[in-house]
Every structure is written in C-alpha cells, then in structure tokens.
Design an enzyme around this catalytic site. Structure first.
Site, PDB file in Angstrom:
ATOM      1  N   LYS A  77       0.365  -0.577  -0.017  1.00  0.00           N
ATOM      2  CA  LYS A  77      -0.151   0.231  -0.089  1.00  0.00           C
ATOM      3  C   LYS A  77       0.501   1.103   0.185  1.00  0.00           C
ATOM      4  CE  LYS A  77      -4.070  -2.483   2.384  1.00  0.00           C
ATOM      5  NZ  LYS A  77      -4.388  -3.037   3.483  1.00  0.00           N
ATOM      6  N   GLN A  82      -5.193  -0.999   9.838  1.00  0.00           N
ATOM      7  CA  GLN A  82      -5.051  -2.294   9.269  1.00  0.00           C
ATOM      8  C   GLN A  82      -5.405  -3.786  10.137  1.00  0.00           C
ATOM      9  OE1 GLN A  82      -3.220  -2.869   5.958  1.00  0.00           O
ATOM     10  NE2 GLN A  82      -3.846  -5.314   5.916  1.00  0.00           N
ATOM     11  N   ASP A 130     -11.499   2.921   3.709  1.00  0.00           N
ATOM     12  CA  ASP A 130     -12.242   0.898   3.376  1.00  0.00           C
ATOM     13  C   ASP A 130     -13.964   1.610   3.895  1.00  0.00           C
ATOM     14  OD1 ASP A 130     -10.167  -0.306   3.166  1.00  0.00           O
ATOM     15  OD2 ASP A 130      -9.257  -0.488   5.703  1.00  0.00           O
TER      16      ASP A 130
END
Ligand SMILES: NC(=O)c1ccc[n+]([C@@H]2O[C@H](COP(=O)([O-])OP(=O)(O)OC[C@H]3O[C@@H](n4cnc5c(N)ncnc54)[C@H](OP(=O)(O)O)[C@@H]3O)[C@@H](O)[C@H]2O)c1
Length: 303
Positions: free
Chosen positions: A52, A96, A119
């Site tokens: 990422k 994460q 997200d």
C-alpha cells in the site's frame, strides 16, 4: 472462457487516479494524504501495508505509517486515530485488519471520522451503502465492481451468489451487487445446500479463505467466477491438490504460491473468471488509492 485481467484494469484506473492527483496538485496545491495504522507485526499484514505504501508513494500520495506494538492498548489505537482525524494533511485513515485479539475492531472503527474512512468500514458509510447512496465503498468489493464494469458484465438480473459474509468483503459485496439489481444469495458456513445455490448462479464471488473450496462440480456452466480468496500454498501435497502444473516452476522457485477459493478446474466451465494471482488482488490496493483521492476531493468540496 475469458480471463478477467485485474492487473490491466488496475493499471488503467491508476492512470486515471494519477491525472486526478496531478490536477489536485496543480489546481488546489493539495497532496492527498493517507495514514495506515498497524498494530503488531503480522507478516501478512506487513506485506500488505508495504505494498500500500509503495503504491501510494509511486502515485504521489502522501503516505504515513503509524506502527504500534502488538500489545498496544485499544486506547492507544484510538489516540492515533484521533490525531489523524484532526490532521489537515491526512484525508484518509486505514486501520490494518486483523487487529490483535484484545482489541475490538468495532471499538476502533467507530472512532474514524466517516469523511476520512478510506475502507468504508464505519457504520455511517456502511449504512449509506445499504441505503444505496454510498459515497465510499470498501476497496475489495469496489475492485470487483470495477472489473465487472471494465468487461461490460452487467449484474442486473443475474442470480449472484456471494460466498463469505465478512464486513470487509462478502457483506458489502452482496449489498453492492443488489444495488446493481442482481438477485443475491449471501452464503456462509451455515448455509444449507451451497452446491444447489451455486449451480443456479450466473455470477459467483468467492471470499472464504479456503483453497479450492468451490469445485468444478459446484458451478453452473457459463458462470462468471470472481475469486477474492488469497491462500498461501507451501506444501507439495497442497500444491498437487489445489494448483495447476503451470504454477509448479514458481512453486519450486519460491517455495510457495498463492491460490484462490475457486478450484482452477472450475474455471474451464466459466465464461469469465478472475485468476489468482492477477485478478481481484491488484484492484484492492488500487481502489485504496482511488478512495484516498475521492475523500480528499470531498473534503475540499465540503471545506
Ligand atoms: N483479493 C484481495 O484483495 C483480498 C482482500 C480481502 C480478503 N481477501 C481474501 O479473501 C478471503 C476472505 O477474506 P475475509 O476477510 O472475508 O475472510 P473471513 O473474515 O475469514 O470470512 C470468511 C467467510 O467465509 C465463510 N465460510 C467459511 N467456511 C465456509 C464454508 N464451509 N461454506 C461457506 N462459507 C464459509 C465464513 O462464514 P461465517 O461467517 O459463517 O463464519 C465467513 O463469512 C481470504 O482468503 C482473504 O485473504 C482477498
């Protein structure tokens, strides 16, 4: 049978995002900013976080990593989120997953400012998706939609089965397909008669986390098969069971390969399918960049 090439679709989207980033820099003097908060040093998570950060840097996105020890308290994670929520250089926040067991993921996610929730895991953003007025979408299901769109596969009117109901992938995927007028069956470990459901489904999205779980006998001839699964195979016996011989050289060289949730022999029955690797995977990280830019643009608009 046609391969849905995720790498190709990802490259095309990255070019579009690159232009947006350039425009933001030239016209607004703004660089989109992403922070990744990682707790512990799980090797799989570290490798995702690295990829990422690498792509963010390559694309000209400001990318920060906040690394907390595996025994960090929930309050410390929330503190890092609060700092990012109020940082004007940061437009997007990613925590994460998975978090260590002692931390309740919802207790953490609830603290991300919805306008920085890259997200789309915050209940506000998931609620909007449920109401078919989503602004930001979880990266993996969004990537799947972008693959379907790129290849002109319209889910409207299709019987679609989504196997797996995590809030990261399966659940939002099912809702997003329903919003695009597919008739969706959301399957999970307690689903009775899975094979019967799959044999009636023209579109199957597998997000289970079990190599080769969906076999050729379970799928309808002519179906579109989307394989989200990422399973690491490092034993010869598992390789023989789940992987085609064409991957053997790579397996011998690296000692492991990745494979999906759909057995490769099932692909022969499909009209289109996403391979693993090279299918959904490249889209997930690309959609993270897309979402970062999208959030940045929204924050500028709403300022
Ligand atoms: N390609 C990408 O970029 C990407 C992104 C994210 C995840 N992934 C991969 O996608 C897979 C799924 O990830 P996830 O985070 O959604 O996993 P997860 O949270 O572990 O969820 C797995 C789901 O599979 C269901 N399941 C387990 N056994 C089953 C069975 N026998 N029959 C039917 N359903 C069954 C579970 O049902 P219950 O709810 O009943 O337990 C659960 O809903 C993993 O391999 C992951 O590595 C890939």
């Amino acid at each position: 049978m046609g391969v849905l090439d995720g790498k190709l679709v990802a490259e095309k989207i990255q070019q579009e995002i690159g232009l947006e980033i350039e425009r933001l820099r030239n016209e607004r003097r703004v660089v989109p900013g992403l922070v990744v908060i990682m707790v512990g040093d799980d090797p799989a998570s570290s490798s995702y976080v690295n990829s990422k950060n690498k792509l963010a840097e390559k694309m000209g996105i400001l990318s920060r990593l906040v690394k907390l020890p595996g025994n960090a308290a929930e309050a410390e994670v929330i503190q890092s989120i609060a700092a990012a929520n109020s940082d004007p250089l940061i437009h997007a926040i990613l925590v994460q997953m998975p978090l260590p067991r002692h931390i309740d993921p919802w207790g953490v996610i609830d603290h991300i400012a919805p306008e920085k929730d890259v997200d789309a895991f915050h209940p506000f953003n998931q609620g909007l998706i449920l109401q078919n007025r989503g602004r930001i979408f979880p990266c993996t299901p969004l990537g799947v939609m972008r693959i379907l769109d790129h290849y002109g596969i319209d889910p409207a009117g299709m019987n679609a089965a989504v196997v797996g109901r995590s809030f990261l992938v399966g659940k939002p995927m099912a809702v997003m397909l329903s919003n695009r007028n597919a008739t969706v069956t959301l399957c999970h470990s307690r689903t009775a008669g899975l094979t019967g459901i799959l044999r009636e489904s023209g579109l199957v999205v597998a997000a289970v986390g079990k190599p080769g779980f969906i076999t050729a006998e379970m799928v309808k001839p002519g179906a579109v098969l989307i394989d989200v699964g990422i399973n690491h195979i490092n034993k010869e016996a598992d390789f023989d069971k789940h992987c085609p011989r064409s991957q053997y050289e790579a397996f011998q060289k690296k000692g492991s390969v990745i494979t999906g949730d759909i057995h490769y022999q099932a692909f022969a029955k499909a009209v289109h399918y996403t391979p693993v690797p090279g299918g959904v995977g490249p889209l997930t990280v690309t959609m993270l960049m897309h979402n970062t830019v999208e959030l940045c643009k929204r924050q500028l608009r709403d300022a």
